[in-house]
Design a protein around this motif. Structure first.
Motif, PDB file in Angstrom:
ATOM      1  N   ILE A  32      14.500  49.893 -18.281  1.00 54.45           N
ATOM      2  CA  ILE A  32      15.438  48.772 -18.317  1.00 54.45           C
ATOM      3  C   ILE A  32      15.124  47.822 -19.472  1.00 54.45           C
ATOM      4  CG2 ILE A  32      16.292  46.770 -17.023  1.00 54.45           C
ATOM      5  CD1 ILE A  32      17.234  49.460 -15.963  1.00 54.45           C
ATOM      6  N   ALA A  33      13.864  47.680 -19.816  1.00 49.66           N
ATOM      7  CA  ALA A  33      13.433  46.717 -20.832  1.00 49.66           C
ATOM      8  C   ALA A  33      13.978  47.104 -22.201  1.00 49.66           C
ATOM      9  CB  ALA A  33      11.913  46.649 -20.884  1.00 49.66           C
ATOM     10  N   PRO A  34      14.287  46.115 -23.038  1.00 53.14           N
ATOM     11  CA  PRO A  34      14.744  46.410 -24.397  1.00 53.14           C
ATOM     12  C   PRO A  34      13.617  46.962 -25.247  1.00 53.14           C
ATOM     13  CG  PRO A  34      14.459  44.048 -24.096  1.00 53.14           C
ATOM     14  CD  PRO A  34      14.281  44.671 -22.748  1.00 53.14           C
ATOM     15  N   SER A  35      13.993  47.702 -26.289  1.00 55.68           N
ATOM     16  CA  SER A  35      12.984  48.269 -27.184  1.00 55.68           C
ATOM     17  C   SER A  35      12.214  47.175 -27.900  1.00 55.68           C
ATOM     18  CB  SER A  35      13.653  49.192 -28.203  1.00 55.68           C
ATOM     19  OG  SER A  35      14.354  50.230 -27.552  1.00 55.68           O
ATOM     20  N   PHE A  36      12.927  46.153 -28.347  1.00 55.79           N
ATOM     21  CA  PHE A  36      12.318  44.994 -29.007  1.00 55.79           C
ATOM     22  C   PHE A  36      12.903  43.742 -28.379  1.00 55.79           C
ATOM     23  CE2 PHE A  36      12.214  48.433 -32.080  1.00 55.79           C
ATOM     24  CZ  PHE A  36      10.900  48.391 -32.536  1.00 55.79           C
ATOM     25  N   HIS A  37      12.091  42.715 -28.284  1.00 57.77           N
ATOM     26  CA  HIS A  37      12.529  41.490 -27.632  1.00 57.77           C
ATOM     27  C   HIS A  37      11.800  40.314 -28.267  1.00 57.77           C
ATOM     28  CE1 HIS A  37      12.695  38.563 -24.125  1.00 57.77           C
ATOM     29  NE2 HIS A  37      13.970  38.886 -24.309  1.00 57.77           N
ATOM     30  N   ALA A  38      12.488  39.208 -28.377  1.00 58.22           N
ATOM     31  CA  ALA A  38      11.884  38.010 -28.965  1.00 58.22           C
ATOM     32  C   ALA A  38      12.086  36.832 -28.027  1.00 58.22           C
ATOM     33  CB  ALA A  38      12.512  37.708 -30.337  1.00 58.22           C
ATOM     34  N   PRO A  39      11.162  36.609 -27.095  1.00 56.35           N
ATOM     35  CA  PRO A  39      11.286  35.455 -26.192  1.00 56.35           C
ATOM     36  C   PRO A  39      11.357  34.147 -26.981  1.00 56.35           C
ATOM     37  CG  PRO A  39       9.575  36.954 -25.446  1.00 56.35           C
ATOM     38  CD  PRO A  39       9.976  37.412 -26.809  1.00 56.35           C
ATOM     39  N   VAL A  40      12.116  33.197 -26.433  1.00 52.69           N
ATOM     40  CA  VAL A  40      12.392  31.966 -27.169  1.00 52.69           C
ATOM     41  C   VAL A  40      11.119  31.200 -27.499  1.00 52.69           C
ATOM     42  CG1 VAL A  40      13.577  29.741 -27.074  1.00 52.69           C
ATOM     43  CG2 VAL A  40      14.686  31.786 -26.150  1.00 52.69           C
ATOM     44  N   ASP A  41      10.224  31.050 -26.535  1.00 60.80           N
ATOM     45  CA  ASP A  41       9.048  30.217 -26.736  1.00 60.80           C
ATOM     46  C   ASP A  41       7.779  31.013 -27.000  1.00 60.80           C
ATOM     47  OD1 ASP A  41       9.066  31.291 -24.240  1.00 60.80           O
ATOM     48  OD2 ASP A  41       8.217  29.536 -23.229  1.00 60.80           O
ATOM     49  N   ALA A  42       7.934  32.309 -27.322  1.00 68.05           N
ATOM     50  CA  ALA A  42       6.759  33.155 -27.542  1.00 68.05           C
ATOM     51  C   ALA A  42       6.393  33.177 -29.023  1.00 68.05           C
ATOM     52  CB  ALA A  42       7.035  34.573 -27.068  1.00 68.05           C
ATOM     53  N   PRO A  43       5.111  33.383 -29.341  1.00 73.54           N
ATOM     54  CA  PRO A  43       4.720  33.575 -30.738  1.00 73.54           C
ATOM     55  C   PRO A  43       5.232  34.909 -31.256  1.00 73.54           C
ATOM     56  CG  PRO A  43       2.852  33.976 -29.288  1.00 73.54           C
ATOM     57  CD  PRO A  43       3.960  33.452 -28.420  1.00 73.54           C
ATOM     58  N   GLY A  44       5.127  35.137 -32.543  1.00 73.18           N
ATOM     59  CA  GLY A  44       5.601  36.377 -33.133  1.00 73.18           C
ATOM     60  C   GLY A  44       4.802  37.571 -32.663  1.00 73.18           C
ATOM     61  N   VAL A  45       5.443  38.735 -32.706  1.00 67.00           N
ATOM     62  CA  VAL A  45       4.799  39.941 -32.205  1.00 67.00           C
ATOM     63  C   VAL A  45       3.537  40.271 -33.001  1.00 67.00           C
ATOM     64  CG1 VAL A  45       6.272  41.409 -33.623  1.00 67.00           C
ATOM     65  CG2 VAL A  45       5.173  42.350 -31.572  1.00 67.00           C
ATOM     66  N   VAL A  46       3.554  39.983 -34.315  1.00 69.22           N
ATOM     67  CA  VAL A  46       2.384  40.189 -35.162  1.00 69.22           C
ATOM     68  C   VAL A  46       1.824  38.834 -35.546  1.00 69.22           C
ATOM     69  CG1 VAL A  46       1.545  41.177 -37.318  1.00 69.22           C
ATOM     70  CG2 VAL A  46       3.348  42.358 -36.036  1.00 69.22           C
ATOM     71  N   PRO A  47       0.538  38.582 -35.370  1.00 67.89           N
ATOM     72  CA  PRO A  47      -0.509  39.503 -34.921  1.00 67.89           C
ATOM     73  C   PRO A  47      -0.786  39.431 -33.423  1.00 67.89           C
ATOM     74  CG  PRO A  47      -1.550  37.501 -35.651  1.00 67.89           C
ATOM     75  CD  PRO A  47      -0.052  37.280 -35.798  1.00 67.89           C
ATOM     76  N   TRP A  48       0.080  38.733 -32.679  1.00 67.69           N
ATOM     77  CA  TRP A  48      -0.308  38.365 -31.314  1.00 67.69           C
ATOM     78  C   TRP A  48      -0.346  39.528 -30.351  1.00 67.69           C
ATOM     79  CZ3 TRP A  48      -2.869  34.214 -31.148  1.00 67.69           C
ATOM     80  CH2 TRP A  48      -2.653  33.242 -32.130  1.00 67.69           C
TER      81      TRP A  48
ATOM     82  N   VAL B 282       8.620  48.213 -17.451  1.00 66.02           N
ATOM     83  CA  VAL B 282       9.931  48.450 -18.069  1.00 66.02           C
ATOM     84  C   VAL B 282      10.933  49.037 -17.100  1.00 66.02           C
ATOM     85  CG1 VAL B 282       8.851  48.803 -20.329  1.00 66.02           C
ATOM     86  CG2 VAL B 282       9.328  50.782 -18.872  1.00 66.02           C
ATOM     87  N   SER B 283      10.507  49.408 -15.879  1.00 59.67           N
ATOM     88  CA  SER B 283      11.426  50.089 -14.966  1.00 59.67           C
ATOM     89  C   SER B 283      11.468  49.480 -13.570  1.00 59.67           C
ATOM     90  CB  SER B 283      11.034  51.567 -14.844  1.00 59.67           C
ATOM     91  OG  SER B 283       9.735  51.700 -14.277  1.00 59.67           O
ATOM     92  N   ALA B 284      10.715  48.414 -13.343  1.00 60.67           N
ATOM     93  CA  ALA B 284      10.638  47.845 -11.993  1.00 60.67           C
ATOM     94  C   ALA B 284      11.771  46.881 -11.691  1.00 60.67           C
ATOM     95  CB  ALA B 284       9.295  47.132 -11.810  1.00 60.67           C
ATOM     96  N   PHE B 285      12.758  46.808 -12.544  1.00 56.72           N
ATOM     97  CA  PHE B 285      13.883  45.887 -12.360  1.00 56.72           C
ATOM     98  C   PHE B 285      15.176  46.681 -12.294  1.00 56.72           C
ATOM     99  CE2 PHE B 285      10.495  43.815 -14.670  1.00 56.72           C
ATOM    100  CZ  PHE B 285      10.319  42.629 -13.987  1.00 56.72           C
ATOM    101  N   ALA B 286      16.124  46.168 -11.539  1.00 59.88           N
ATOM    102  CA  ALA B 286      17.402  46.877 -11.356  1.00 59.88           C
ATOM    103  C   ALA B 286      18.297  46.753 -12.579  1.00 59.88           C
ATOM    104  CB  ALA B 286      18.122  46.349 -10.116  1.00 59.88           C
ATOM    105  N   THR B 287      18.248  45.607 -13.267  1.00 57.89           N
ATOM    106  CA  THR B 287      19.128  45.367 -14.408  1.00 57.89           C
ATOM    107  C   THR B 287      18.351  44.729 -15.547  1.00 57.89           C
ATOM    108  OG1 THR B 287      19.759  43.148 -13.668  1.00 57.89           O
ATOM    109  CG2 THR B 287      21.092  45.007 -12.869  1.00 57.89           C
ATOM    110  N   VAL B 288      18.957  44.776 -16.734  1.00 55.20           N
ATOM    111  CA  VAL B 288      18.361  44.122 -17.897  1.00 55.20           C
ATOM    112  C   VAL B 288      18.280  42.620 -17.666  1.00 55.20           C
ATOM    113  CG1 VAL B 288      18.614  43.701 -20.371  1.00 55.20           C
ATOM    114  CG2 VAL B 288      19.230  45.927 -19.418  1.00 55.20           C
ATOM    115  N   GLU B 289      19.281  42.065 -16.973  1.00 58.14           N
ATOM    116  CA  GLU B 289      19.288  40.624 -16.704  1.00 58.14           C
ATOM    117  C   GLU B 289      18.075  40.214 -15.869  1.00 58.14           C
ATOM    118  OE1 GLU B 289      21.864  42.622 -16.399  1.00 58.14           O
ATOM    119  OE2 GLU B 289      23.023  41.900 -18.133  1.00 58.14           O
ATOM    120  N   GLN B 290      17.698  41.021 -14.885  1.00 57.53           N
ATOM    121  CA  GLN B 290      16.520  40.714 -14.076  1.00 57.53           C
ATOM    122  C   GLN B 290      15.250  40.771 -14.914  1.00 57.53           C
ATOM    123  OE1 GLN B 290      16.371  43.266 -10.637  1.00 57.53           O
ATOM    124  NE2 GLN B 290      18.264  42.438  -9.740  1.00 57.53           N
ATOM    125  N   TRP B 291      15.163  41.767 -15.799  1.00 59.25           N
ATOM    126  CA  TRP B 291      13.993  41.863 -16.673  1.00 59.25           C
ATOM    127  C   TRP B 291      13.930  40.649 -17.590  1.00 59.25           C
ATOM    128  CZ3 TRP B 291      12.755  41.754 -21.770  1.00 59.25           C
ATOM    129  CH2 TRP B 291      11.494  42.231 -22.137  1.00 59.25           C
TER     130      TRP B 291
END
Length: 565
Positions: free
Chosen positions: A283-299, A354-363
């Motif tokens: 269900i999870a997207p391949s790439f995601h950018a949470p609003v308040d999260a730091p960048g994927v690199v190097p974190w 990535v699969s424990a949610f019924a929909t993308v919205e829940q994830w």
């Protein structure tokens, strides 16, 4: 795509890494020698106490894997499953495998020496103090986090409490049996332990053992003390760790670790079969950018240290496991093999996240707040419930599945906690000997001080969450210690005129991550007025620079010198 494909891919890739890359490291880089005399062989000759490499493998896995592997991986999925999955594969099969194998090789080559003594021998006298300054705070923080997490799980899943404590008795009996047979009879012990544990979970899993209510101590309207279930469990766990650490490792800690690893293997097998019979979709997207999260690199490299690369491998290799592998060639099986097994545990956490949610919205709602996803018990609950849902396909009820998963994770946490306290006690005694504090150098006093420091940090804020206050610092501190470990391994290889580039490349990678992440994080803590974290981060920066200076100095001194034996 189905979540099962992630586990299958991870199994194949990590299996190839062990089959080919670990063999290259063992034969060409570290040149493991089956005839080299190990500390375990000397112990067997002196006292008759020995252990099979399978027991040592299980113990080492249980020490380094568990809660931090699951939580760090689940957090990293917030950037999307592809970055987390790729780093688990590459980090486990290359960086972590090299570091773990090298740590055990280094431990065997330096016998009974503690980590500060190894650093002093390879780098110089000041390096011993440097590694003490790096290791003691890291162990203190992880021990405080682990004991608090175990207490929360015991309060959340009371059905796992009684089986968890009964497991101590099972492990002790297993240790006595294996000791008398010098590590033989593993199959008999394993089958008996699985049967007895299954009966225990079936009989006691439905009996909730819990503390209810709270005791508040107020004086003139001010709350001085609040004792709740979590605090009581923290105290009981630390009391248990105190007595466990006073026993020889082969009596309780080693068999307990082996059994915890055995149950983890059964959990992963049940999860794999469950995902195969009823394959859930990703269900999870391949790439995601949470609003308040730091960048994927190097974190992502800082967050996902366990399951990929963790600095505390070195602490447990030199302090416990390296002294117990029967032959030097077993460093490949135990060291690289455990890194691969931990990578599989991390892959299972990704498959669930990535699969424990019924929909993308829940994830998306689950990962909506980056601050909220740092709730470590919440991440463990997601894994436990996700396993229980998948295990229904195997015929395991949801209730029993949750109790079993909580029991397994509690076992891993307890083994890591016992090992962390054991090593921290020894490091405190080493510190006391260096600075001539004879009272603290006594084993019992060092152990009491260790227990007191861990309990204080875990409970200092009155809510049992003190250890989590240093969680943002843990990943970077872990990476600095990993860099120090790579430096020691590289210097040891150079002195023996053995290839170093297989160690130097991941070391430079870790250096780049630290150079990027630590200054950025210091600026963030300064702007948010997080003065405690800023002070700790500043001290870590000083230690990292000092580590680099000492390593370069030792490297220059060794250049052109004769090889060491």
């Amino acid at each position: 795509m189905k979540a099962l494909l992630l586990l299958i891919t991870a199994t194949v890739v990590l299996g190839f890494g062990y089959r080919f890359y670990s063999k290259l490291l063992a034969l060409w880089v570290f040149r493991l020698d089956t005839n080299y005399s190990t500390p375990a062989q000397a112990a067997l000759a002196d006292s008759g106490v020995g252990a099979s490499r399978h027991v040592v493998f299980g113990h080492h896995f249980a020490i380094v894997a568990g809660a931090t592997t699951i939580t760090g991986t689940t957090i990293a999925v917030g950037w999307g499953w592809i970055p987390a999955f790729l780093w688990v594969l590459a980090g486990s099969a290359v960086a972590a495998g090299t570091y773990s194998l090298g740590s055990l090789w280094l431990a065997v080559r330096h016998g009974e020496s503690e980590l500060p003594d190894v650093a002093a021998a390879l780098v110089g006298p000041r390096a011993g103090t440097l590694f003490l300054a790096l290791a003691i705070p890291l162990l203190l923080s992880i021990n405080a986090i682990l004991v608090w997490l175990a207490a929360v799980l015991l309060a959340t899943y009371p059905g796992a409490a009684l089986p968890f404590w009964v497991q101590l008795l099972i492990a002790f009996v297993a240790g006595v049996f294996l000791q008398r047979r010098h590590g033989n009879g593993i199959l008999v012990v394993s089958l008996a332990a699985v049967v007895v544990t299954a009966i225990t979970l079936w009989l006691l899993g439905k009996l909730a053992f819990a503390f209810s209510g709270a005791l508040n101590l107020d004086v003139r309207g001010y709350s001085l003390l609040s004792v709740d279930a979590t605090m009581l469990w923290v105290v009981l766990l630390l009391v248990s760790a105190y007595y466990a650490s006073r026993l020889p490792v082969h009596r309780l800690l080693q068999p307990r670790g082996y059994l915890a690893a055995l149950y983890t293997g059964l959990l992963l097998l049940a999860l794999l079969i469950g995902l195969a019979l009823r394959p859930p979709a990703v269900i999870a997207p391949s790439f995601h950018a949470p609003v308040d999260a730091p960048g994927v690199v190097p974190w992502i490299f800082v967050t996902l240290t366990s399951g990929a690369l963790a600095g505390f491998y070195l602490l447990f290799a030199t302090g416990i496991t390296g002294r117990r592998i029967p032959r030097e060639t077993d460093a490949r099986y135990v060291g690289f093999g455990v890194a691969i097994a931990e990578g599989l545990l991390a892959a299972s956490a990704i498959a669930i996240a990535v699969s424990a949610f019924a929909t993308v919205e829940q994830w998306t709602s689950y990962y909506a707040s980056w601050t909220g996803v740092q709730d470590l018990p919440k991440l463990l609950v997601l894994y436990i419930h996700g396993f229980a849902e998948a295990a229904q396909a195997v015929g395991i009820s949801v209730e029993f599945g949750r109790v079993f998963a909580a029991f397994v994770i509690l076992g891993l946490i307890a083994v890591s906690l016992d090992a962390g306290i054991h090593v921290q006690k020894n490091l405190l005694a080493t510190l006391a000997q260096r600075y001539q504090w004879p009272r603290l150098a006594e084993a019992r006093v060092a152990l009491l001080v260790t227990i007191g420091l861990v309990g204080t940090l875990a409970l200092y804020d009155g809510r049992g969450q003190g250890g989590l206050s240093v969680w943002p610092l843990f990943g970077i501190w872990n990476q600095v210690l990993a860099l120090g470990g790579f430096a020691l391994i590289g210097l040891a290889l150079q002195r023996r005129q053995q290839p170093i580039w297989f160690v130097a490349v991941p070391a430079f990678f870790v250096l780049a991550v630290i150079a990027w992440a630590l200054p950025w994080q210091l600026a963030l803590w300064w702007s948010s007025a997080s003065w405690l974290l800023f002070a700790c981060g500043g001290a870590l920066l000083v230690l990292a620079i000092w580590l680099g200076w000492e390593t370069v100095r030792a490297w220059k001194q060794d250049t052109g010198s004769a090889p060491h034996a």
